[in-house]
Design a protein around this motif. Sequence first.
Motif, PDB file in Angstrom:
ATOM      1  N   UNK A 172       0.834  -1.195   0.000  1.00 14.40           N
ATOM      2  CA  UNK A 172       0.000   0.000   0.000  1.00 14.40           C
ATOM      3  C   UNK A 172       0.873   1.251   0.000  1.00 14.40           C
ATOM      4  N   UNK A 173       1.942   1.223   0.788  1.00 12.17           N
ATOM      5  CA  UNK A 173       2.808   2.389   0.926  1.00 12.17           C
ATOM      6  C   UNK A 173       3.503   2.732  -0.382  1.00 12.17           C
ATOM      7  N   UNK A 174       4.137   1.747  -1.015  1.00 17.71           N
ATOM      8  CA  UNK A 174       4.855   2.043  -2.249  1.00 17.71           C
ATOM      9  C   UNK A 174       3.885   2.396  -3.367  1.00 17.71           C
ATOM     10  N   UNK A 175       2.718   1.764  -3.408  1.00 16.16           N
ATOM     11  CA  UNK A 175       1.725   2.115  -4.423  1.00 16.16           C
ATOM     12  C   UNK A 175       1.227   3.538  -4.204  1.00 16.16           C
ATOM     13  N   UNK A 176       1.021   3.909  -2.933  1.00 14.70           N
ATOM     14  CA  UNK A 176       0.565   5.266  -2.613  1.00 14.70           C
ATOM     15  C   UNK A 176       1.594   6.307  -3.061  1.00 14.70           C
ATOM     16  N   UNK A 206      -5.679   2.804 -10.188  1.00 18.88           N
ATOM     17  CA  UNK A 206      -6.814   3.517 -10.775  1.00 18.88           C
ATOM     18  C   UNK A 206      -6.479   4.985 -10.999  1.00 18.88           C
ATOM     19  N   UNK A 207      -5.751   5.592 -10.090  1.00 20.33           N
ATOM     20  CA  UNK A 207      -5.364   6.997 -10.259  1.00 20.33           C
ATOM     21  C   UNK A 207      -4.563   7.181 -11.542  1.00 20.33           C
ATOM     22  N   UNK A 208      -3.752   6.191 -11.878  1.00 21.60           N
ATOM     23  CA  UNK A 208      -2.951   6.258 -13.103  1.00 21.60           C
ATOM     24  C   UNK A 208      -3.796   6.063 -14.363  1.00 21.60           C
ATOM     25  N   UNK A 209      -5.040   5.631 -14.203  1.00 21.03           N
ATOM     26  CA  UNK A 209      -5.874   5.392 -15.373  1.00 21.03           C
ATOM     27  C   UNK A 209      -5.283   4.340 -16.284  1.00 21.03           C
ATOM     28  N   UNK A 210      -5.374   4.571 -17.597  1.00 20.20           N
ATOM     29  CA  UNK A 210      -4.861   3.602 -18.556  1.00 20.20           C
ATOM     30  C   UNK A 210      -3.382   3.347 -18.406  1.00 20.20           C
ATOM     31  N   UNK A 211      -2.633   4.358 -17.973  1.00 26.34           N
ATOM     32  CA  UNK A 211      -1.191   4.170 -17.803  1.00 26.34           C
ATOM     33  C   UNK A 211      -0.895   3.221 -16.640  1.00 26.34           C
ATOM     34  N   UNK A 212      -1.811   3.069 -15.721  1.00 25.99           N
ATOM     35  CA  UNK A 212      -1.623   2.115 -14.639  1.00 25.99           C
ATOM     36  C   UNK A 212      -1.721   0.681 -15.089  1.00 25.99           C
ATOM     37  N   UNK A 213      -2.280   0.479 -16.278  1.00 26.56           N
ATOM     38  CA  UNK A 213      -2.431  -0.861 -16.840  1.00 26.56           C
ATOM     39  C   UNK A 213      -1.235  -1.270 -17.681  1.00 26.56           C
ATOM     40  N   UNK A 214      -0.306  -0.340 -17.869  1.00 28.71           N
ATOM     41  CA  UNK A 214       0.886  -0.583 -18.677  1.00 28.71           C
ATOM     42  C   UNK A 214       2.018  -1.040 -17.758  1.00 28.71           C
ATOM     43  N   UNK A 262       4.888   0.048 -13.655  1.00 26.43           N
ATOM     44  CA  UNK A 262       5.085  -0.624 -12.385  1.00 26.43           C
ATOM     45  C   UNK A 262       3.888  -0.735 -11.469  1.00 26.43           C
ATOM     46  N   UNK A 263       2.779  -0.057 -11.789  1.00 21.93           N
ATOM     47  CA  UNK A 263       1.635  -0.101 -10.877  1.00 21.93           C
ATOM     48  C   UNK A 263       0.996  -1.491 -10.837  1.00 21.93           C
ATOM     49  N   UNK A 264       1.031  -2.187 -11.965  1.00 21.89           N
ATOM     50  CA  UNK A 264       0.436  -3.533 -11.982  1.00 21.89           C
ATOM     51  C   UNK A 264       1.208  -4.491 -11.087  1.00 21.89           C
ATOM     52  N   UNK A 265       2.526  -4.268 -10.939  1.00 23.88           N
ATOM     53  CA  UNK A 265       3.311  -5.149 -10.072  1.00 23.88           C
ATOM     54  C   UNK A 265       2.877  -5.001  -8.621  1.00 23.88           C
ATOM     55  N   UNK A 266       2.603  -3.779  -8.183  1.00 22.34           N
ATOM     56  CA  UNK A 266       2.162  -3.592  -6.796  1.00 22.34           C
ATOM     57  C   UNK A 266       0.855  -4.336  -6.549  1.00 22.34           C
ATOM     58  N   UNK A 267      -0.053  -4.287  -7.528  1.00 18.88           N
ATOM     59  CA  UNK A 267      -1.332  -4.985  -7.392  1.00 18.88           C
ATOM     60  C   UNK A 267      -1.101  -6.494  -7.358  1.00 18.88           C
ATOM     61  N   UNK A 268      -0.271  -6.998  -8.269  1.00 17.11           N
ATOM     62  CA  UNK A 268      -0.030  -8.444  -8.338  1.00 17.11           C
ATOM     63  C   UNK A 268       0.693  -8.951  -7.091  1.00 17.11           C
TER      64      UNK A 268
END
Length: 600
Positions: free
Chosen positions: A307-311, A414-422, A426-432
Amino acid sequence: MPVYNAPTRDTRFVINEVLQLASYGHLAGFENATQEMTDTIVEEAGRFVSEVVAPLNLSGDKEGCTRHPDGSVTTPAGFKEAYRQYVDGGWGTLSAPEAFGGQGLPHVLGFTMESYLASANQAFAMYPGLANGAISAIREKGSPEQQAMYLPKMVSGEWLGTMNLTEPHCGTDLGMIRTRAVPAADGSYAITGTKIFISAGDHDLTENIIHLVLAKTPGAPESSKGISLFIVPKFIVGADGSLGERNAVSVGSIEEKMGIHGNATCVMNYDGAKGWMVGEENKGLAAMFIMMNAARLGVGMQGLAQADVAYQNGLAYALDRRQGRALTGPAEPQERADPIIVHPDVRRMLMDAKTFIEGMRALCLWGALQVDLTHKAATEAERQEADDLISLLTPVIKGYGTDMGYKVATNMQQIWGGHGYIAENGMDQFVRDARIAMIYEGANGVQAMDLAGRKLALNGGRAVQRFFALVDGECAQPSDDETVTLVAGRLSKAVGEMKAATMWFMQNAPANPNNLGVGAYAYMTLTGIVSLGLMWLRMAKVASAAIAAEAGDTPFYEAKLACARHWATRYTTEAGALRREVEAGSETIMALTPEQLAIA
């Protein structure tokens, strides 16, 4: 490229001002934990993980681990060198016992380092993290000879360890394990069987790996009462500590996983491997829980960590990305668009995240303090209280902490929008990576049942009554600060909902256990909200006093009060709904037959 900066200022606030760690200096193990020493450790730990470990996170995820034809495993590029720096810096020894080469400092400092590591690179952090559970079990249940042979090099980091519990046909129900241990004439056992999902099962970071393996001896009961625990080293250790022949344990494969690719999650094959029993025969369950409880607190911190690094990355993007205008008018009229941080829905996700992260950090570090006080508090009564509280809240820290950690990670994506899905962002790694924490070391539904089904009734409900008394006592303390009064009032109402849900279980679970099973998850979440509230009440009191005393750093303390109000006005709204969910009972949940559930 994702960023990570260890939250050293907030950590020092919790340790020094909220927990007042230095005030415990009269207790064994706390005497060296002065504020100067603590601040130095926190800052240097933050620097190390931010500069050395974090840069390997994205590349380690992409590269993963490699199993070679000879069965050996190599970790991603840079991991071995970073681990060597970790060992040379003595970071794994912070709270390890001095008798085996550790520094003997409070667990608060060891837990801080673990949380920073997991934020920076969860896959990397799991290598030394898994060893901590193995060290705890050997320390508590191993013979003096076993402790002398294995613990010094495990504590130093020269060797690492694993926990081998799960098998292809059984996970939570360990009474079903099939791995067998046949006694040999020399006092050892021949271990045969297959274990799966073994984190750090093999790697190139250390010259030896000490596996702790659950197995059953001949004639053992076919239930959890027939489990024994065994030390099975990768290389046999001689009487003089030297490494001998390779043991008959091998990696069948590396699991293809959703996340934590940089950690070698292995299928382990034991083909008559030589092992030595830890503790008594058929008493392995108690040793297993030592490992599991240590691991569950560590996994709870992984929820906080992701949560911290994603935030941090969600906030950075919200400050930089420009889309649309503020609802109240252009915030930066000289620009073509405002940064998205002006939008209330983005602020909602950021404030929810910040409030959880800072509250959870306080809860985890307070929990670490209870671990120490369980053994080192001045009186037996204080030791018992600390043990009751951390035992009650361990499943909450693991379950609620990882549920919310995953939620925060997805919201920051989600804040990153479509770029968060790329993937390159790196945002997808935090979720995974966050998702696994809800599953391993006991899935969160199991944590909920541990809390509601075991911990509530234990010792006549002593632990939960102590928790209620603790919260009630802090809520009752008068204050002239409006925020403190608000938080205390809302927390009092939330714990009232928890008390009502507890009473409903007492009245309705005995006749129909499904009522407890169905309501347990909501109850765990409710307990998590109350636990965070206790931390926010304490932090609000400290922040209010610091502002009144003109202690400096006023914006920091004002932000604490704002987050405390956010918890009071937003998080507590769920408490009544969760109590009503508990009281809804099991009728609709259990109404359909398996055949009816299958109707498309």
